[in-house]
Motif scaffolding. Structure first.
Motif, PDB file in Angstrom:
ATOM      1  N   LEU A 272      38.033  26.965  36.238  1.00  0.00           N
ATOM      2  CA  LEU A 272      38.634  26.890  37.492  1.00  0.00           C
ATOM      3  C   LEU A 272      39.706  28.176  37.433  1.00  0.00           C
ATOM      4  O   LEU A 272      40.266  28.593  38.583  1.00  0.00           O
ATOM      5  CB  LEU A 272      39.332  25.758  37.868  1.00  0.00           C
ATOM      6  N   SER A 273      39.946  28.858  36.702  1.00  0.00           N
ATOM      7  CA  SER A 273      40.986  30.063  36.332  1.00  0.00           C
ATOM      8  C   SER A 273      40.364  31.099  35.722  1.00  0.00           C
ATOM      9  O   SER A 273      39.503  31.946  36.445  1.00  0.00           O
ATOM     10  CB  SER A 273      42.174  29.207  35.703  1.00  0.00           C
ATOM     11  N   LEU A 274      40.854  31.586  34.510  1.00  0.00           N
ATOM     12  CA  LEU A 274      40.540  32.749  33.880  1.00  0.00           C
ATOM     13  C   LEU A 274      39.231  32.788  33.235  1.00  0.00           C
ATOM     14  O   LEU A 274      38.982  33.833  33.061  1.00  0.00           O
ATOM     15  CB  LEU A 274      41.684  33.289  33.030  1.00  0.00           C
ATOM     16  N   GLY A 275      38.637  31.852  32.984  1.00  0.00           N
ATOM     17  CA  GLY A 275      37.326  31.830  32.334  1.00  0.00           C
ATOM     18  C   GLY A 275      36.211  32.253  33.517  1.00  0.00           C
ATOM     19  O   GLY A 275      35.285  33.013  33.456  1.00  0.00           O
ATOM     20  N   GLN A 276      36.459  31.816  34.770  1.00  0.00           N
ATOM     21  CA  GLN A 276      35.689  32.245  36.135  1.00  0.00           C
ATOM     22  C   GLN A 276      36.036  33.555  36.197  1.00  0.00           C
ATOM     23  O   GLN A 276      34.946  34.517  36.385  1.00  0.00           O
ATOM     24  CB  GLN A 276      36.163  31.320  37.321  1.00  0.00           C
ATOM     25  N   SER A 277      37.404  34.133  36.047  1.00  0.00           N
ATOM     26  CA  SER A 277      37.452  35.506  36.343  1.00  0.00           C
ATOM     27  C   SER A 277      36.866  36.454  35.140  1.00  0.00           C
ATOM     28  O   SER A 277      36.185  37.415  35.415  1.00  0.00           O
ATOM     29  CB  SER A 277      39.045  35.814  36.222  1.00  0.00           C
ATOM     30  N   ALA A 278      36.765  35.730  33.834  1.00  0.00           N
ATOM     31  CA  ALA A 278      35.903  36.552  32.825  1.00  0.00           C
ATOM     32  C   ALA A 278      34.329  36.640  33.251  1.00  0.00           C
ATOM     33  O   ALA A 278      33.809  37.966  32.997  1.00  0.00           O
ATOM     34  CB  ALA A 278      35.960  35.657  31.571  1.00  0.00           C
ATOM     35  N   VAL A 279      33.728  35.804  33.763  1.00  0.00           N
ATOM     36  CA  VAL A 279      32.390  35.824  34.168  1.00  0.00           C
ATOM     37  C   VAL A 279      32.169  36.737  35.173  1.00  0.00           C
ATOM     38  O   VAL A 279      31.321  37.709  35.065  1.00  0.00           O
ATOM     39  CB  VAL A 279      32.037  34.424  34.693  1.00  0.00           C
ATOM     40  N   TYR A 280      33.076  36.850  36.297  1.00  0.00           N
ATOM     41  CA  TYR A 280      32.965  37.917  37.315  1.00  0.00           C
ATOM     42  C   TYR A 280      33.120  39.220  36.748  1.00  0.00           C
ATOM     43  O   TYR A 280      32.485  40.223  37.337  1.00  0.00           O
ATOM     44  CB  TYR A 280      33.880  37.718  38.226  1.00  0.00           C
ATOM     45  N   ALA A 281      34.208  39.238  35.819  1.00  0.00           N
ATOM     46  CA  ALA A 281      34.435  40.750  35.095  1.00  0.00           C
ATOM     47  C   ALA A 281      33.347  41.145  34.374  1.00  0.00           C
ATOM     48  O   ALA A 281      33.112  42.429  34.454  1.00  0.00           O
ATOM     49  CB  ALA A 281      35.687  40.600  34.404  1.00  0.00           C
TER      50      ALA A 281
ATOM     51  N   GLY B 291      40.762  39.570  27.137  1.00  0.00           N
ATOM     52  CA  GLY B 291      40.315  41.252  27.159  1.00  0.00           C
ATOM     53  C   GLY B 291      39.176  40.891  28.115  1.00  0.00           C
ATOM     54  O   GLY B 291      38.832  42.005  29.120  1.00  0.00           O
ATOM     55  N   SER B 292      38.399  39.745  28.042  1.00  0.00           N
ATOM     56  CA  SER B 292      37.113  39.766  28.984  1.00  0.00           C
ATOM     57  C   SER B 292      37.214  39.634  30.417  1.00  0.00           C
ATOM     58  O   SER B 292      36.587  40.264  31.317  1.00  0.00           O
ATOM     59  CB  SER B 292      36.380  38.597  28.459  1.00  0.00           C
ATOM     60  N   TYR B 293      38.509  39.065  30.730  1.00  0.00           N
ATOM     61  CA  TYR B 293      38.744  39.123  32.291  1.00  0.00           C
ATOM     62  C   TYR B 293      39.197  40.497  32.719  1.00  0.00           C
ATOM     63  O   TYR B 293      39.529  40.702  33.957  1.00  0.00           O
ATOM     64  CB  TYR B 293      39.341  37.874  32.880  1.00  0.00           C
ATOM     65  N   HIS B 294      39.328  41.370  31.912  1.00  0.00           N
ATOM     66  CA  HIS B 294      39.958  42.672  32.553  1.00  0.00           C
ATOM     67  C   HIS B 294      38.838  43.670  32.234  1.00  0.00           C
ATOM     68  O   HIS B 294      38.999  44.836  32.335  1.00  0.00           O
ATOM     69  CB  HIS B 294      40.778  43.380  31.353  1.00  0.00           C
TER      70      HIS B 294
END
Length: 256
Positions: free
Chosen positions: A24-33, A196-199
């Motif tokens: 629901l948060s930064l793991g999701q952002s990592a996938v999109y990144a 690092g992954s969500y960047h």
């Protein structure tokens, strides 16, 4: 029929909970990144000629744009409240347990400023090297119009980023992985690589720099059990990047 409210959480429950919070948060952002960097690498033109823009405008109408910006900041903090709520069962007072309180304002500010300098100065050098090697996209830290609310919104965005990342990726994740009895090295590596992954949407230099930052911040938290200095440090770094880019001459940032 009596419903038991005090059943202890199993490792499976904690693991599922952790995946849901990250999803629901930064793991999701990592996938999109990850998808974003693949898109950039497979697009026409080199990665260095493409742009990664942060804090972008949502509407050409200023008041509507401001509304969207504030709503985005507000709702981005909901996973933080969820994580803190879930930790309450284990930590009692989760804010105190995470070191996210105001018991040591002077010490937290001093430590946060020191961490910001420790991370920020080498980070600038790393971004410059990455730009020279062409392994980063061109970074635009602030792409909002010049309006009366631009700087306050950028400061709020910096605080939101800091609270979200440090509470979820350090305080919450490290706590849960320790409860799951992960080894110390695996905990630090997981937290750092997630950061690092969500960047990754910014490029590989940003990935490496944030992994290093993640290692330093995780080690600091494991030693002090305080998230607040990390929030202070991250806020200072983002305010410098966002507000500096918005107010200073753009040619100062050509190397990004």
């Amino acid at each position: 029929m009596t419903v038991e409210l005090d059943r202890p959480a199993t490792r499976r429950m904690l693991g599922t909970e952790t995946l849901l919070v990250l999803g629901l948060s930064l793991g999701q952002s990592a996938v999109y990144a990850a998808v974003s960097i693949v898109a950039k690498l497979t697009a026409d033109g080199p990665l260095s000629k493409q742009t990664a823009a942060l804090n972008t405008s949502v509407s050409p109408r200023p008041w509507l744009d401001l509304t969207y910006q504030l709503l985005g900041i507000l709702f981005a903090l909901l996973p933080v409240l969820l994580a803190v709520h879930l930790l309450a069962r284990d930590l009692g007072d989760p804010a105190r347990g995470l070191g996210l309180d105001a018991r040591r304002p002077g010490q937290d500010l001093a430590r946060g400023a020191g961490l910001a300098a420790l991370i920020g100065l080498p980070g600038l050098a790393l971004f410059w090297v990455a730009a020279q090697l062409g392994v980063n996209a061109t970074l635009v830290p602030a792409a909002l119009p010049e309006l009366w609310w631009t700087v306050p919104v950028l400061v709020l965005a910096a605080v939101q980023n800091s609270v979200l990342e440090e509470v979820i990726v350090v305080g919450y994740l490290v706590t849960r992985l320790q409860q799951l009895q992960w080894r110390l090295g695996a905990i630090i590596a997981t937290s750092a690589v997630l950061r690092g992954s969500y960047h990754l949407y910014q490029g590989f230099g940003a990935f490496v720099g944030n992994v290093v930052m993640g290692v330093v911040f995780s080690l600091f938290y494991l030693r002090t059990r305080r998230v607040m200095p990390l929030v202070v440090a991250h806020t200072l770094l983002d305010v410098f990047a966002f507000v500096g880019y918005a107010l200073l001459p753009r040619e100062w940032f050509d190397w990004l």
